[in-house]
Motif scaffolding. Structure first.
Motif, PDB file in Angstrom:
ATOM      1  N   SER A 190      -5.251  -0.615 -11.385  1.00  0.00           N
ATOM      2  CA  SER A 190      -5.645  -1.016 -12.749  1.00  0.00           C
ATOM      3  C   SER A 190      -7.074  -0.567 -13.060  1.00  0.00           C
ATOM      4  O   SER A 190      -7.679  -1.052 -14.007  1.00  0.00           O
ATOM      5  CB  SER A 190      -5.477  -2.530 -12.912  1.00  0.00           C
ATOM      6  OG  SER A 190      -6.297  -3.210 -11.988  1.00  0.00           O
ATOM      7  N   GLY A 191      -7.619   0.299 -12.212  1.00  0.00           N
ATOM      8  CA  GLY A 191      -8.917   0.913 -12.497  1.00  0.00           C
ATOM      9  C   GLY A 191     -10.120   0.033 -12.204  1.00  0.00           C
ATOM     10  O   GLY A 191     -11.224   0.360 -12.590  1.00  0.00           O
ATOM     11  N   GLU A 226      -5.201  -6.192  -2.251  1.00  0.00           N
ATOM     12  CA  GLU A 226      -5.902  -6.561  -3.490  1.00  0.00           C
ATOM     13  C   GLU A 226      -6.716  -5.374  -4.010  1.00  0.00           C
ATOM     14  O   GLU A 226      -6.764  -5.117  -5.211  1.00  0.00           O
ATOM     15  CB  GLU A 226      -6.847  -7.743  -3.239  1.00  0.00           C
ATOM     16  CG  GLU A 226      -6.149  -9.060  -2.943  1.00  0.00           C
ATOM     17  CD  GLU A 226      -5.453  -9.640  -4.166  1.00  0.00           C
ATOM     18  OE1 GLU A 226      -6.107  -9.795  -5.213  1.00  0.00           O
ATOM     19  OE2 GLU A 226      -4.233  -9.915  -4.069  1.00  0.00           O
ATOM     20  N   ALA A 227      -7.368  -4.677  -3.077  1.00  0.00           N
ATOM     21  CA  ALA A 227      -8.181  -3.520  -3.472  1.00  0.00           C
ATOM     22  C   ALA A 227      -7.302  -2.435  -4.085  1.00  0.00           C
ATOM     23  O   ALA A 227      -7.659  -1.814  -5.091  1.00  0.00           O
ATOM     24  CB  ALA A 227      -8.946  -2.985  -2.256  1.00  0.00           C
TER      25      ALA A 227
END
Lengths: 449, 449
Positions: free
Chosen positions: B301-302, B294-295
């Motif tokens: 996506s910044g 997830e990270a």
């Protein structure tokens, strides 16, 4: 699927096909009779007789207090506890108890000293009569909470760590709190008043309270569970007494319904809930007179040493309850209108509006079966009167900044009371010492287990 | 007879005869408009608009937060809160609030710093949004208790004063107890295990717990309300997870039913109770992988700084809950099978029976909306294994005499968990800091009020 002991007994009555079931629990008692081993198994629902053939008994090498799992067929046997037994087919020892039990769990606690019971608390709590005490206590807490919720009271949880004591600086336990000294709360008094004034109006709390009292008596604990109530918009302590009548009636009703078995183990019964309505309200001076009259009568018949009673001491509490039992059919009395000297400085005066002396207060104690179980009263809610009152008690406004800001910004007339949970438990069951009604009692010497 | 604000509003709809009623409460807001004074009155049921003629308004010399009693006629007015108002006939000031209010009760708490709110706790607790927090909390405690009682759990109250800590000697507050040093309990862990083994089998406790942790974060309190559960005869932590699913579903259901108004004040909603059944159980290693995945996706996506996550830290808790929300429709996950190093020494090994390494444990955390709200697990109940385990953790049998006597004399397989009451409250309402969910929070600097 696991059956409980009471379900197995029920199954015996219903089961005509000899279907096997499984139970688990503690070995409460082992008895051998003509090659057959009878084991009394104990679980949270009660006890069940298990019949083991010789081979199963040997295989298990049973010791008292071991935890076992047994499969067998339930069968009626009118000589067994509950009228049924389980005829074992297989047995597994889940946790074998060492044979050097330091305390006989299935023994007669009436023949065991309290210190022995408390020294062996981890085991003595397994005795069904002792477990029963705490099943009744759980009902008290449940009924207390349910009754008040039903009357729009909100449950609160307040801090037990306070910067100073409500009742002044004595009898406080000191706590090292990072780099400062704080105290364990003697009561949620101030906080419950804050919550009344917060707009909740009606609040209750069930939480520990602490008294660093050095005396060791059958009526004191250094840590106890306080059942606290506070409500706004009352006229006098009589509103609180009426609330407590209904509250106690509900608690007694619930205990009678839910704990018939536990009460029977102690040969105890609760007062008929409807009798609460008859419990007298007795002003302090009258209560003192009753106590002295009762003592004098007892002396005449040789039943008392008969010294004069000057305040509502433990002897007076017993005499007043006996009198109420005889005259009103319930050993419970509300003593109100205590003289100022016996109550905290913030107690509301009885005759404030009448230009009176303020010598008496809107306060009360509830005496039940010879013991004070409740203290309560209306509190001073007027900021200016509170400020004027402080110096009369040798107190300084600077020590009461919290209280003052509570009263300064809109505080309704209010009051409340606290019921000692262990004391109520004690008196319902007829226990000799309040420590018996605390799972892990704390006194001057005892902080273990 | 006193009417509550909500009853007065109801009376307006029903009252066609113009009968006078009486209300009491706090002056929440005062507004003048063309010679007429509008007062919003606040009581435990909500708010009510009062319309005062000029003479009444002058007579009262009203200040915000004063406690007043008003007689008047209820009337419909669609512009008033609740659609009705009370047209006053008489007004009495019961307790006049000083005009120097140090805290604006009817202000917007979103624009007030937390320190200001807590410094002015006696007044800030009157703000309806803040009061709402504690109405929800009361429902949590009630629903927690009711659900467990319905499943044969007995409520217990255990001592908060202990001779030593369960988890070792760190992070304990020290108490001067007569002539010795004792500690405030970090949890009722040992006591609830004693009560399982006492034969009660299933117990719960609602009580304060203490951690002398020095850090000051939005997720820590030094004193908190622990909702504790312990039960016997379980197989693994999965039995506990299933219990907590039902428990949380009941709490959410009750909060939705009883606290719709309070939830609305916070623009909050509870998860659909039925969605609890969908919440995933994720083994620790898998949870860590999910957090890192997830990270990484967020970094792409910044949306993240994107350093590697090595344990279930606060960032991982947020990521795992977001993942569960996306994949399972509920921002709640049970992370189980924690490595040994993260759990107390008495946690039961996952692979005890398989001759395995014992590197993983039968343990779990519950993560809800980005925060750990529960820790639990199965405990070691085997006396001999416990004895063998102690030296591996550098511990000595002499420090665990209580524990050892608990296990030595028949203890069933058991386990339990504790829900942080303030954390659950915080996450239900979306509060930024857990201190907001404590009536009188205690942190390193704060012990007043």
């Amino acid at each position: 699927m696991r059956y409980l002991a009471n379900e197995a007994i029920k199954a015996a009555a219903e089961n005509k096909t000899g279907v096997e079931i499984e139970v688990s629990g503690w070995v409460h008692r082992i008895r051998e009779l003509g090659g057959i081993t009878f084991v009394v198994l104990r679980d949270r629902s009660g006890i069940l007789q298990i019949v083991l053939s010789e081979s199963l008994a040997d295989a298990g090498k049973l010791t008292p207090e071991s935890v076992i799992r047994v499969r067998g067929v339930p069968a009626l046997n009118e000589k067994a506890p509950g009228g049924a037994e389980l005829r074992a087919v297989s047995l597994e020892v889940i946790s074998r108890a060492a044979p050097d039990l330091p305390y006989q769990v299935n023994g007669d606690i009436a023949k065991t000293g309290l210190e022995t019971i408390l020294d062996n608390r981890i085991l003595s709590l397994r005795n069904p009569r002792i477990t029963a005490i705490f099943k009744v206590q759980a009902t008290i807490i449940e009924a207390f909470s349910a009754y008040l919720r039903g009357r729009d009271f909100t449950e609160i949880k307040t801090s037990k760590i306070v910067g100073s004591g409500t009742e002044g600086g004595t009898e406080l336990f000191e706590v090292d709190y990072f780099d400062r000294k704080v105290y364990l709360a003697q009561s949620p008094q101030f906080y419950k008043e804050v919550m009344v004034a917060s707009g909740l109006e009606r609040v209750f709390e069930v939480a520990p309270a602490y008294r660093a009292e050095k005396h060791d008596t059958p009526r004191h604990l250094n840590e106890y569970v306080s059942l606290d109530v506070e409500m706004g918009f009352i006229e006098s302590e009589k509103d609180l007494i009426e609330l407590e009548r209904g509250l106690l009636a509900h608690i007694f009703d619930q205990a009678a319904r839910k704990n018939a078995g536990e009460l029977a183990l102690w040969n105890a019964s609760v007062p008929e809930p409807s009798s609460l309505a008859k419990a007298p309200i007795v002003p302090y001076e009258e209560a003192l007179k009753i106590a002295n009259d009762e003592a004098a009568a007892a002396k005449k018949s040789g039943g008392s040493s008969g010294g004069r009673i000057f305040d509502i001491n433990p002897e007076a509490e017993r005499l007043i309850c006996a009198w109420a039992g005889r005259e009103y059919g319930i050993e419970l009395a509300f003593v109100n209108e205590f003289p100022r000297r016996y109550r905290p400085f913030y107690t509301y005066p009885l005759d404030a509006g009448a230009g009176g002396s303020g010598a008496l207060t809107m306060s009360f104690d509830t005496l039940f079966r010879g013991l004070e179980i409740t203290t309560g009263g209306r509190r001073q809610h007027d900021y200016n009167v509170f400020l004027e009152t402080l110096p009369k008690f040798g107190l300084k406004p600077g020590d009461f900044t919290g209280y003052l800001s509570l009263l300064k910004y809109g505080c309704p007339p209010h009051g409340g009371f606290a019921v000692g949970c262990e004391r109520l438990t004690q008196k319902i069951l007829g226990l000799a010492n309040v420590k018996e009604a605390s799972l892990f009692p704390r006194d001057r010497k005892r902080v273990e287990p």
